[in-house]
Design a protein around this motif. Sequence first.
Motif, PDB file in Angstrom:
ATOM      1  N   GLU A 158      30.455  23.886  51.018  1.00  0.00           N
ATOM      2  CA  GLU A 158      31.914  23.978  51.107  1.00  0.00           C
ATOM      3  C   GLU A 158      32.422  25.124  50.238  1.00  0.00           C
ATOM      4  OE1 GLU A 158      32.901  20.153  49.613  1.00  0.00           O
ATOM      5  OE2 GLU A 158      32.459  19.114  51.486  1.00  0.00           O
ATOM      6  N   TRP A 159      33.522  25.738  50.698  1.00  0.00           N
ATOM      7  CA  TRP A 159      34.156  26.791  49.901  1.00  0.00           C
ATOM      8  C   TRP A 159      34.929  26.149  48.761  1.00  0.00           C
ATOM      9  CZ3 TRP A 159      32.530  31.502  50.189  1.00  0.00           C
ATOM     10  CH2 TRP A 159      32.005  31.990  51.378  1.00  0.00           C
ATOM     11  N   GLU A 160      34.724  26.666  47.569  1.00  0.00           N
ATOM     12  CA  GLU A 160      35.361  26.099  46.391  1.00  0.00           C
ATOM     13  C   GLU A 160      35.979  27.210  45.544  1.00  0.00           C
ATOM     14  OE1 GLU A 160      33.936  23.390  42.611  1.00  0.00           O
ATOM     15  OE2 GLU A 160      32.785  23.319  44.472  1.00  0.00           O
ATOM     16  N   ASP A 161      37.220  26.983  45.070  1.00  0.00           N
ATOM     17  CA  ASP A 161      37.863  27.957  44.187  1.00  0.00           C
ATOM     18  C   ASP A 161      37.122  28.002  42.860  1.00  0.00           C
ATOM     19  OD1 ASP A 161      39.737  28.201  46.170  1.00  0.00           O
ATOM     20  OD2 ASP A 161      41.349  27.195  45.082  1.00  0.00           O
ATOM     21  N   LEU A 162      36.775  29.216  42.407  1.00  0.00           N
ATOM     22  CA  LEU A 162      36.083  29.360  41.132  1.00  0.00           C
ATOM     23  C   LEU A 162      36.912  30.141  40.125  1.00  0.00           C
ATOM     24  CD1 LEU A 162      33.338  28.703  39.728  1.00  0.00           C
ATOM     25  CD2 LEU A 162      32.729  31.079  40.200  1.00  0.00           C
ATOM     26  N   ILE A 163      37.519  31.239  40.581  1.00  0.00           N
ATOM     27  CA  ILE A 163      38.288  32.097  39.676  1.00  0.00           C
ATOM     28  C   ILE A 163      39.691  32.262  40.247  1.00  0.00           C
ATOM     29  CG2 ILE A 163      38.330  34.281  38.416  1.00  0.00           C
ATOM     30  CD1 ILE A 163      35.321  34.580  39.309  1.00  0.00           C
ATOM     31  N   ILE A 164      40.685  31.942  39.441  1.00  0.00           N
ATOM     32  CA  ILE A 164      42.090  32.007  39.859  1.00  0.00           C
ATOM     33  C   ILE A 164      42.765  33.126  39.072  1.00  0.00           C
ATOM     34  CG2 ILE A 164      44.268  30.729  39.968  1.00  0.00           C
ATOM     35  CD1 ILE A 164      42.388  28.161  39.673  1.00  0.00           C
ATOM     36  N   CYS A 165      43.497  33.977  39.747  1.00  0.00           N
ATOM     37  CA  CYS A 165      44.201  35.073  39.086  1.00  0.00           C
ATOM     38  C   CYS A 165      45.661  34.693  38.854  1.00  0.00           C
ATOM     39  CB  CYS A 165      44.112  36.338  39.934  1.00  0.00           C
ATOM     40  SG  CYS A 165      44.733  37.815  39.102  1.00  0.00           S
ATOM     41  N   ILE A 166      46.090  34.811  37.616  1.00  0.00           N
ATOM     42  CA  ILE A 166      47.473  34.508  37.242  1.00  0.00           C
ATOM     43  C   ILE A 166      48.046  35.719  36.514  1.00  0.00           C
ATOM     44  CG2 ILE A 166      48.959  33.075  35.777  1.00  0.00           C
ATOM     45  CD1 ILE A 166      47.032  30.772  36.220  1.00  0.00           C
ATOM     46  N   ALA A 167      49.288  36.049  36.831  1.00  0.00           N
ATOM     47  CA  ALA A 167      49.989  37.133  36.141  1.00  0.00           C
ATOM     48  C   ALA A 167      50.824  36.553  35.008  1.00  0.00           C
ATOM     49  CB  ALA A 167      50.879  37.899  37.113  1.00  0.00           C
ATOM     50  N   ILE A 168      50.785  37.195  33.857  1.00  0.00           N
ATOM     51  CA  ILE A 168      51.576  36.737  32.713  1.00  0.00           C
ATOM     52  C   ILE A 168      53.061  36.739  33.056  1.00  0.00           C
ATOM     53  CG2 ILE A 168      52.286  37.353  30.359  1.00  0.00           C
ATOM     54  CD1 ILE A 168      49.421  38.218  29.845  1.00  0.00           C
ATOM     55  N   SER A 169      53.479  37.673  33.893  1.00  0.00           N
ATOM     56  CA  SER A 169      54.894  37.769  34.254  1.00  0.00           C
ATOM     57  C   SER A 169      55.396  36.537  35.005  1.00  0.00           C
ATOM     58  CB  SER A 169      55.152  39.024  35.083  1.00  0.00           C
ATOM     59  OG  SER A 169      54.417  38.982  36.291  1.00  0.00           O
TER      60      SER A 169
END
Length: 195
Positions: free
Chosen positions: A92-103
Amino acid sequence: MYWDIKKILPYQRNFNFINGARSIGKTYTTEKYCIEKAIENNVQIVYLVRYVSEREQGALPLGFDKVITNEFSEILWRNQNEVIQYKNREGEWEDLIICIAISEAQKIKKRSFPRVKYIIFDEYMLEKDNNSSYVKGWREPELFLNIYHTIDREEDRVICFMLGNTTTLYNPYHLHPAFNIPSNVKPGQIWYNKF
């Protein structure tokens, strides 16, 4: 000279500031370590950028491409601007790395991140000529801490790796009272905080 992440891990600190010259493996080693541990322990990584525009321009896949290609080529990956997924053992596809902007610190306050164990903030310290690029100027560390608390929820589980090139100790993070970094820390010196 090559930087070894295992030298700082025994200190077991929530905030790890790793500063040094370019090309000593700060980013590569940290990304490799976090990916290995995240897959092994079924946890996730947050990759911080300053602005949404950086994320939209592919900062996440570009930032991890070398490590994923060199170290994890046996795993199937799916790269998007907001998340990197991998195919787990169950197929199954699984989220590993999530990108978040400080803004977007305010915008993500209602989100939940129960599986995040690591935060990587590469280039947290800007060079003198780019000081105006900090989100909200010298108040950026407050936004960073808001994101940290949104993710950690006072569970004391999230470990942050703050990566920077040795430029100057005079920056908003080193002068912010929450991090309590002494003014006499010299570039290249190992130092850890009380967290």
